[in-house]
Design an enzyme around this catalytic site. Structure first.
Site, PDB file in Angstrom:
ATOM      1  N   TYR A 111     112.886 103.440  68.580  1.00  0.00           N
ATOM      2  CA  TYR A 111     112.379 103.829  67.381  1.00  0.00           C
ATOM      3  C   TYR A 111     111.368 103.040  66.848  1.00  0.00           C
ATOM      4  O   TYR A 111     111.568 101.784  66.461  1.00  0.00           O
ATOM      5  CB  TYR A 111     113.661 104.142  66.428  1.00  0.00           C
ATOM      6  CG  TYR A 111     113.123 104.860  65.128  1.00  0.00           C
ATOM      7  CD1 TYR A 111     113.031 106.376  65.171  1.00  0.00           C
ATOM      8  CD2 TYR A 111     112.941 104.312  64.419  1.00  0.00           C
ATOM      9  CE1 TYR A 111     112.367 107.187  64.198  1.00  0.00           C
ATOM     10  CE2 TYR A 111     112.355 104.879  63.021  1.00  0.00           C
ATOM     11  CZ  TYR A 111     112.101 106.211  63.071  1.00  0.00           C
ATOM     12  OH  TYR A 111     111.612 107.134  61.936  1.00  0.00           O
ATOM     13  N   TRP A 113     107.417 103.253  64.409  1.00  0.00           N
ATOM     14  CA  TRP A 113     106.188 103.900  64.110  1.00  0.00           C
ATOM     15  C   TRP A 113     104.946 103.372  64.938  1.00  0.00           C
ATOM     16  O   TRP A 113     103.859 104.149  64.835  1.00  0.00           O
ATOM     17  CB  TRP A 113     105.847 103.875  62.549  1.00  0.00           C
ATOM     18  CG  TRP A 113     106.220 104.923  61.661  1.00  0.00           C
ATOM     19  CD1 TRP A 113     107.640 105.115  61.585  1.00  0.00           C
ATOM     20  CD2 TRP A 113     105.477 105.757  60.805  1.00  0.00           C
ATOM     21  NE1 TRP A 113     107.671 106.215  60.722  1.00  0.00           N
ATOM     22  CE2 TRP A 113     106.518 106.594  60.218  1.00  0.00           C
ATOM     23  CE3 TRP A 113     104.129 105.722  60.588  1.00  0.00           C
ATOM     24  CZ2 TRP A 113     106.387 107.810  59.478  1.00  0.00           C
ATOM     25  CZ3 TRP A 113     103.857 106.745  59.591  1.00  0.00           C
ATOM     26  CH2 TRP A 113     104.558 107.661  58.901  1.00  0.00           C
TER      27      TRP A 113
HETATM   28  N1  LIG Z   1     117.472 100.010  53.865  1.00  0.00           N
HETATM   29  C1  LIG Z   1     116.446 101.034  54.361  1.00  0.00           C
HETATM   30  N2  LIG Z   1     116.120 100.703  55.641  1.00  0.00           N
HETATM   31  C2  LIG Z   1     115.218 101.719  56.074  1.00  0.00           C
HETATM   32  C3  LIG Z   1     114.564 102.728  55.588  1.00  0.00           C
HETATM   33  C4  LIG Z   1     115.163 102.888  54.115  1.00  0.00           C
HETATM   34  O1  LIG Z   1     114.828 103.669  53.515  1.00  0.00           O
HETATM   35  N3  LIG Z   1     116.218 101.834  53.581  1.00  0.00           N
HETATM   36  N4  LIG Z   1     113.620 103.617  55.971  1.00  0.00           N
HETATM   37  C5  LIG Z   1     113.878 103.595  57.242  1.00  0.00           C
HETATM   38  C6  LIG Z   1     112.707 104.562  57.901  1.00  0.00           C
HETATM   39  S1  LIG Z   1     112.431 106.256  57.117  1.00  0.00           S
HETATM   40  C7  LIG Z   1     111.721 104.258  59.146  1.00  0.00           C
HETATM   41  S2  LIG Z   1     110.675 105.334  59.398  1.00  0.00           S
HETATM   42  C8  LIG Z   1     111.950 103.044  59.534  1.00  0.00           C
HETATM   43  C9  LIG Z   1     110.759 102.278  59.907  1.00  0.00           C
HETATM   44  O2  LIG Z   1     110.869 101.434  61.082  1.00  0.00           O
HETATM   45  P1  LIG Z   1     109.789 100.779  62.065  1.00  0.00           P
HETATM   46  O3  LIG Z   1     109.009 102.023  62.562  1.00  0.00           O
HETATM   47  O4  LIG Z   1     110.626 100.279  63.263  1.00  0.00           O
HETATM   48  O5  LIG Z   1     108.910  99.841  61.138  1.00  0.00           O
HETATM   49  P2  LIG Z   1     107.529  99.299  61.371  1.00  0.00           P
HETATM   50  O6  LIG Z   1     107.520  98.125  60.598  1.00  0.00           O
HETATM   51  O7  LIG Z   1     106.536 100.453  61.281  1.00  0.00           O
HETATM   52  O8  LIG Z   1     107.631  98.838  63.202  1.00  0.00           O
HETATM   53  C10 LIG Z   1     106.730  99.165  63.871  1.00  0.00           C
HETATM   54  C11 LIG Z   1     106.461  97.912  64.866  1.00  0.00           C
HETATM   55  O9  LIG Z   1     105.408  98.276  65.630  1.00  0.00           O
HETATM   56  C12 LIG Z   1     104.430  96.975  65.832  1.00  0.00           C
HETATM   57  N5  LIG Z   1     103.468  97.708  66.490  1.00  0.00           N
HETATM   58  C13 LIG Z   1     102.274  98.184  65.837  1.00  0.00           C
HETATM   59  N6  LIG Z   1     101.353  98.919  66.762  1.00  0.00           N
HETATM   60  C14 LIG Z   1     101.689  98.487  67.941  1.00  0.00           C
HETATM   61  C15 LIG Z   1     101.290  98.702  69.273  1.00  0.00           C
HETATM   62  O10 LIG Z   1     100.312  99.247  69.553  1.00  0.00           O
HETATM   63  N7  LIG Z   1     102.002  98.246  70.237  1.00  0.00           N
HETATM   64  C16 LIG Z   1     103.198  97.653  70.142  1.00  0.00           C
HETATM   65  N8  LIG Z   1     103.920  97.272  71.355  1.00  0.00           N
HETATM   66  N9  LIG Z   1     103.569  97.279  68.725  1.00  0.00           N
HETATM   67  C17 LIG Z   1     103.058  97.935  67.874  1.00  0.00           C
HETATM   68  C18 LIG Z   1     104.354  96.734  64.624  1.00  0.00           C
HETATM   69  O11 LIG Z   1     103.747  95.088  64.666  1.00  0.00           O
HETATM   70  C19 LIG Z   1     105.723  96.511  64.139  1.00  0.00           C
HETATM   71  O12 LIG Z   1     106.498  95.543  64.355  1.00  0.00           O
HETATM   72  O13 LIG Z   1     112.871 102.037  58.679  1.00  0.00           O
HETATM   73  C20 LIG Z   1     114.071 102.710  58.194  1.00  0.00           C
HETATM   74  N10 LIG Z   1     114.787 101.463  57.421  1.00  0.00           N
HETATM   75  N1  LIG Z   2     103.761 102.779  51.095  1.00  0.00           N
HETATM   76  C1  LIG Z   2     104.601 103.348  52.006  1.00  0.00           C
HETATM   77  N2  LIG Z   2     104.692 104.825  52.185  1.00  0.00           N
HETATM   78  C2  LIG Z   2     105.482 105.189  53.175  1.00  0.00           C
HETATM   79  C3  LIG Z   2     106.260 104.454  54.130  1.00  0.00           C
HETATM   80  C4  LIG Z   2     106.003 102.959  53.812  1.00  0.00           C
HETATM   81  O1  LIG Z   2     106.610 102.073  54.537  1.00  0.00           O
HETATM   82  N3  LIG Z   2     105.286 102.432  52.889  1.00  0.00           N
HETATM   83  N4  LIG Z   2     107.000 105.061  55.049  1.00  0.00           N
HETATM   84  C5  LIG Z   2     107.124 106.409  55.108  1.00  0.00           C
HETATM   85  C6  LIG Z   2     107.878 106.889  55.726  1.00  0.00           C
HETATM   86  S1  LIG Z   2     108.485 106.466  57.401  1.00  0.00           S
HETATM   87  C7  LIG Z   2     109.020 107.864  55.510  1.00  0.00           C
HETATM   88  S2  LIG Z   2     110.251 108.259  56.233  1.00  0.00           S
HETATM   89  C8  LIG Z   2     108.507 108.327  54.047  1.00  0.00           C
HETATM   90  C9  LIG Z   2     109.872 108.253  53.240  1.00  0.00           C
HETATM   91  O2  LIG Z   2     109.941 109.171  52.065  1.00  0.00           O
HETATM   92  P1  LIG Z   2     111.254 109.136  51.283  1.00  0.00           P
HETATM   93  O3  LIG Z   2     112.306 108.887  52.011  1.00  0.00           O
HETATM   94  O4  LIG Z   2     111.078 110.172  50.337  1.00  0.00           O
HETATM   95  O5  LIG Z   2     110.958 107.816  50.396  1.00  0.00           O
HETATM   96  P2  LIG Z   2     111.639 106.583  49.722  1.00  0.00           P
HETATM   97  O6  LIG Z   2     110.883 105.525  49.004  1.00  0.00           O
HETATM   98  O7  LIG Z   2     112.437 105.906  50.524  1.00  0.00           O
HETATM   99  O8  LIG Z   2     112.745 107.301  48.702  1.00  0.00           O
HETATM  100  C10 LIG Z   2     112.084 108.087  47.535  1.00  0.00           C
HETATM  101  C11 LIG Z   2     112.636 107.757  46.377  1.00  0.00           C
HETATM  102  O9  LIG Z   2     113.962 108.561  46.383  1.00  0.00           O
HETATM  103  C12 LIG Z   2     114.634 108.064  45.277  1.00  0.00           C
HETATM  104  N5  LIG Z   2     116.011 108.019  45.404  1.00  0.00           N
HETATM  105  C13 LIG Z   2     116.826 107.376  46.174  1.00  0.00           C
HETATM  106  N6  LIG Z   2     118.136 107.454  46.084  1.00  0.00           N
HETATM  107  C14 LIG Z   2     118.161 108.592  45.171  1.00  0.00           C
HETATM  108  C15 LIG Z   2     119.128 109.431  45.052  1.00  0.00           C
HETATM  109  O10 LIG Z   2     120.359 109.517  45.279  1.00  0.00           O
HETATM  110  N7  LIG Z   2     118.929 110.425  44.009  1.00  0.00           N
HETATM  111  C16 LIG Z   2     117.539 110.787  43.625  1.00  0.00           C
HETATM  112  N8  LIG Z   2     117.400 111.964  43.126  1.00  0.00           N
HETATM  113  N9  LIG Z   2     116.541 109.971  44.105  1.00  0.00           N
HETATM  114  C17 LIG Z   2     116.959 108.822  44.777  1.00  0.00           C
HETATM  115  C18 LIG Z   2     114.231 106.580  44.985  1.00  0.00           C
HETATM  116  O11 LIG Z   2     114.023 106.198  43.664  1.00  0.00           O
HETATM  117  C19 LIG Z   2     112.866 106.486  46.154  1.00  0.00           C
HETATM  118  O12 LIG Z   2     111.691 105.735  45.442  1.00  0.00           O
HETATM  119  O13 LIG Z   2     107.668 107.658  53.318  1.00  0.00           O
HETATM  120  C20 LIG Z   2     106.568 107.132  54.157  1.00  0.00           C
HETATM  121  N10 LIG Z   2     105.654 106.659  53.298  1.00  0.00           N
HETATM  122 MO   LIG Z   3     110.520 107.161  58.125  1.00  0.00          MO
END
Ligand SMILES: Nc1nc2c(c(=O)[nH]1)N[C@H]1C(S)=C(S)[C@@H](COP(=O)(O)OP(=O)(O)OC[C@H]3O[C@@H](n4cnc5c(=O)[nH]c(N)nc54)[C@H](O)[C@@H]3O)O[C@H]1N2
Ligand SMILES: Nc1nc2c(c(=O)[nH]1)N[C@H]1C(S)=C(S)[C@@H](COP(=O)(O)OP(=O)(O)OC[C@H]3O[C@@H](n4cnc5c(=O)[nH]c(N)nc54)[C@H](O)[C@@H]3O)O[C@H]1N2
Ligand SMILES: [Mo]
Length: 764
Positions: A111, A113
């Site tokens: 998994y 991005w």
């Molecule tokens: N506590 C907490 N944890 C969370 C979340 C949260 O809300 N709270 N959110 C979750 C969510 S929604 C997501 S999507 C995940 C995101 O988790 P990830 O998608 O694993 O996070 P990234 O930092 O985008 O990791 C991408 C990695 O790919 C590498 N990369 C970039 N380009 C390339 C390439 O061309 N080739 C290769 N081989 N590598 C490359 C980057 O250097 C980086 O290390 O985190 C989750 N974790």
């Molecule tokens: N800058 C930036 N933007 C991103 C990303 C990033 O890494 N950086 N990641 C991208 C990815 S992979 C994803 S999946 C999306 C994620 O999009 P989301 O999952 O919607 O983003 P979050 O910031 O994790 O959460 C949104 C807000 O929900 C609120 N929240 C948390 N718990 C609760 C709750 O119990 N109730 C209510 N009402 N609110 C709550 C928090 O205040 C938080 O700021 O964002 C994307 N956009």
């Molecule tokens: Mo995500």
């Protein structure tokens, strides 16, 4: 490579003109046609730093072979080797495992991005490669919205991805919506991002337009910033994890006051009588009234009631952030939102109804016509083993262990090789101390990474890969009006190679090179993609012109204005939903049949396992949301991210009352801890957060003080040392990453962070 050139490229956070001297990035300017560019672009200056320079192999693994433990992964030094050696060793190990154990022993879920660029998307490359060599154990769903992805088809029949494409256009909301109530807001920090990238950030413009026309906005969230200040939104800050109770309280008000749209519920919904019996207390003796909700959510009951009345009395749109379902029983949150919107009865009307994730990424509600663009195909995976995406530590820890998933009883396979490309589980997974222990179990871990991330540091074989600035590609998202030509802007750093070339060489060693490459170079593939797109749209320029120009704007981009479920509303008999009943399922017989206690057959409030309503030693609720200054862990060492750190540690926001009772002030260093782990952060005192809640975004590179000691604190502030690693329920098994309980104390002797300097090396 052109020396001193400037070229356009596209990232997940937008398009940029990048200057370089051929070796380093010397300047970054936003794409001229972007009205609201993301500041994260500036961090591209860091793309050449903290790089994996040479193929690297963990010393004990190199000396003792697969399965040799030696020092822990994350402690053991690396030995740099030449490409041939590294490729030979990896190919031999893949061959050993597929021959002796079978391909299901290779976990390739991987998994993550990765980077923008349609061809070089690392996860797609890995999946194609593993398919051509006989298959792999894969993963289902996403960390973003696993609970939502699994529940949505049970409720409205469509899968979430398709439903998202059909979300009511922001332009329609701007024109028609009178009241927009959003759980978790519409965070502009998140709308900077679109998977695959975009040329123009348009959401702010649409929200401004709605505001100017008179839309009233209400942000129900622990954090004020989840809706931008210029919207003058009302801010209700309940306890996190209580949204379902609040929505039930509103629905109860509607029923009590005769405001529920009974005609809509009857004609378009299945199971309303069952949900109503739960709501009124007829089923369990507890009326889910506004007062009941008020006690759970710590929100004024009159506010809940009056908001319910206003929702029924105006053209109203209910929205919920993805983050809200990243929690215990997260399935219930989205289901309940759809149920409440059903009781209001405006689903299918312009500017009314519901949205699942406006603002989560840039494209939700973007009305631009979808243009299908080729992506790297892969044949069917011969292995049918998979895990729900966030069950990785369980998989490694419990081969043969049983679990449920969406009505299936399943068993974890035994894994011999973990293969990751394009993701960073030592940022993204919960309870990193648990993951770290589970990660030591498989005999071999192979990682492709440009950077020395915590995951790369915990591999046996690390292949240095290029970034998009070092290769040809095509970028953009299908919901976008631009397509970008990506060209090499800098030389590959160190000995980095494209993931595609690494996989091609491995496929060659494993007798699958023709299936993998189909005789094309990566440049050949990119051109092939473009040319096959041009067959459908012959008005597009030649590939050469496209590259010279750097981008192409789709000739006419008609706003394909959408109103979600509008066809269903106009004629439910002719356009039934693909659910068993053809209607919106407020009660699901399918889910009832699964018999999960933690996922009842109608939306239900279940008390979260960790929340502010519980009495524990850890009185603060941590929200670990998405970071404003970076994408996840990517370019954490770049200037936009590091500028937000406090003394090099991640910034944690805390309410003045919580800071005062702990003698904490702005800029202090503090230790955040619970029974699972601890990390050090810099404190920002702010009244933009609910008392009792602290906010520590994800993505600070995991940096334990002493990686040889289990549970060692992260000195840099990665919140996933604190979060809980458990499934949302037996239905989706999604991550509950968003929040957990912690305590915070002042730290006067915090260790100095050192997250970016790479691993220890030894010589052969
Ligand atoms: N506590 C907490 N944890 C969370 C979340 C949260 O809300 N709270 N959110 C979750 C969510 S929604 C997501 S999507 C995940 C995101 O988790 P990830 O998608 O694993 O996070 P990234 O930092 O985008 O990791 C991408 C990695 O790919 C590498 N990369 C970039 N380009 C390339 C390439 O061309 N080739 C290769 N081989 N590598 C490359 C980057 O250097 C980086 O290390 O985190 C989750 N974790
Ligand atoms: N800058 C930036 N933007 C991103 C990303 C990033 O890494 N950086 N990641 C991208 C990815 S992979 C994803 S999946 C999306 C994620 O999009 P989301 O999952 O919607 O983003 P979050 O910031 O994790 O959460 C949104 C807000 O929900 C609120 N929240 C948390 N718990 C609760 C709750 O119990 N109730 C209510 N009402 N609110 C709550 C928090 O205040 C938080 O700021 O964002 C994307 N956009
Ligand atoms: Mo995500």
């Amino acid at each position: 490579m052109d020396r001193m050139a400037s070229k356009t490229t596209v990232t997940h956070w937008g398009a940029f003109d990048v200057d370089s001297d051929g070796i380093n990035v010397t300047g970054v300017r936003p794409f001229a046609k972007d009205p609201d560019p993301s500041p994260i672009g500036a961090s591209l200056e860091a793309v050449t730093r903290s790089r994996v320079l040479h193929p690297s192999i963990r010393k004990s693994w190199l000396e003792g072979g697969p399965g040799t433990r030696g020092d822990l992964r994350g402690v053991d030094p690396f030995i740099e080797v030449d490409w041939e050696t590294a490729l030979d060793l990896a190919a031999a190990e893949l061959d050993r495992v597929r021959t002796d154990q079978g391909n299901q022993a290779i976990f390739g879920g991987s998994y993550g991005w990765s980077s923008a660029g349609r061809f070089h998307h690392a996860q797609s490359q890995l999946h194609r490669f593993l398919t051509t060599i006989g298959g792999y154990t894969s993963k289902r769903d996403t960390y973003s919205h696993a609970a939502g992805e699994v529940i949505v088809p049970h409720v409205v029949g469509y899968n979430y991805w398709d439903l998202q494409q059909e979300h009511t256009s922001m332009s329609i909301i701007a024109e028609h919506c009178e009241l927009m109530v959003s759980f978790g807001g519409i965070p502009m920090k998140n709308a900077q991002i679109q998977n695959g990238g975009m040329g123009r950030h348009t959401l702010r413009g649409w929200l401004d337009q709605a505001k100017d026309r008179g839309t009233r906005f209400v942000n129900i969230s622990p954090i004020r910033d989840d809706l931008m200040d210029e919207l003058d939104a009302e801010w209700l800050a309940p306890r996190p994890g209580t949204d379902v109770a609040i929505m039930l309280g509103m629905m109860h008000t509607l029923v009590e006051e005769g405001l529920a749209d009974e005609a809509f519920l009857d004609r378009y919904c299945e199971g309303w009588p069952r949900l109503r019996a739960y709501l009124t207390g007829e089923a369990d003796g507890v009326a889910k009234s506004a007062s009941w909700a008020s006690a759970i959510a710590d929100l004024d009951a009159d506010r809940i009631r009056s908001l319910a009345r206003d929702l029924a009395g105006s053209r109203s749109m209910l929205n919920i952030a993805w983050g809200v379902q990243r929690a215990d029983y997260g399935e219930q949150t989205w289901w309940m939102l759809i149920a409440l919107a059903s009781a209001i009865g405006q689903i299918g009307l312009p500017g009314g109804g519901f949205g699942l994730g406006y603002g989560a990424v840039a494209s939700v509600g973007n009305g631009v016509t979808r243009r299908p663009f080729p992506s790297l195909e892969r044949g069917p995976n011969p292995v049918d083993e998979f895990i729900p995406v966030a069950r990785i530590a369980d998989l490694l820890e419990k081969p043969g262990g049983r679990y449920t998933y969406n009505g299936e009883d399943r068993t974890y396979p035994q894994i011999e090789i973990v293969y990751w490309a394009g993701g960073n589980p030592f940022h993204h997974h919960q309870d990193l101390n648990r993951l770290n222990a589970a990660w030591q179990i498989p005999p071999t871990v192979i990682v492709h990474e440009p950077f020395w991330t915590a995951t790369a540091k915990r591999a046996d074989i690390v292949f240095p890969s290029t970034t998009p600035l070092e290769r040809y590609d095509i970028g953009g998202s299908p919901r976008e009006d631009f397509l970008f030509a990506m060209e090499p802007i800098i030389e590959p750093v160190g000995e980095a190679r494209d993931d595609y070339d690494i996989f091609s060489d491995l496929a060659d060693r494993l007798g699958a090179v023709n299936e993998f490459t189909e005789g094309r170079t990566s440049r050949g593939w990119v051109e092939h993609f473009y040319e096959s797109f041009r067959q459908d749209f012959p008005e597009y320029p030649s590939y050469e012109e496209f590259v010279n120009e750097g981008h192409v704007q789709h000739p006419e981009t008609p706003e394909a204005l959408k109103v979600l479920l509008n066809d269903f509303r106009s004629d439910p008999a002719a356009n039934p939903l693909p659910t068993p009943s053809g209607k919106i399922e407020l009660y699901s017989s399918t889910i009832a049949g699964f018999g999960y206690e933690d996922c009842p057959p109608h939306p239900t409030f279940l008390e979260p396992k960790e929340w502010l309503g519980a009495v524990t030693r850890f009185p603060l609720q941590l929200i670990s949301n998405q970071p404003p200054g970076r994408l996840h862990s990517q370019l954490d060492h770049g200037v936009t991210s590091t500028n937000r750190k406090i003394d090099g540690r991640e910034r944690m926001r805390m309410h003045p009352s919580d800071a005062e009772s702990r003698a904490l002030s702005d800029g202090d260093t503090a230790k955040v801890f619970n029974d699972r782990g601890a990390c050090y952060v810099g404190i920002e005192v702010s009244d933009r957060i609910r008392p009792g809640v602290v906010e520590l975004p994800t993505g600070a590179w995991y940096d334990p003080v002493d990686p040889s000691i289990a549970g060692s604190a992260c000195r840099h502030g990665n919140p996933n040392v604190l979060t809980r690693d458990e499934g949302t329920s037996g239905l989706a098994q999604g991550p509950v990453a968003q929040s957990c309980l912690v305590e915070v104390e002042k730290s006067l002797s915090a260790p100095t962070p050192d997250p970016y300097s790479g691993p220890a090396f030894a010589s052969r």
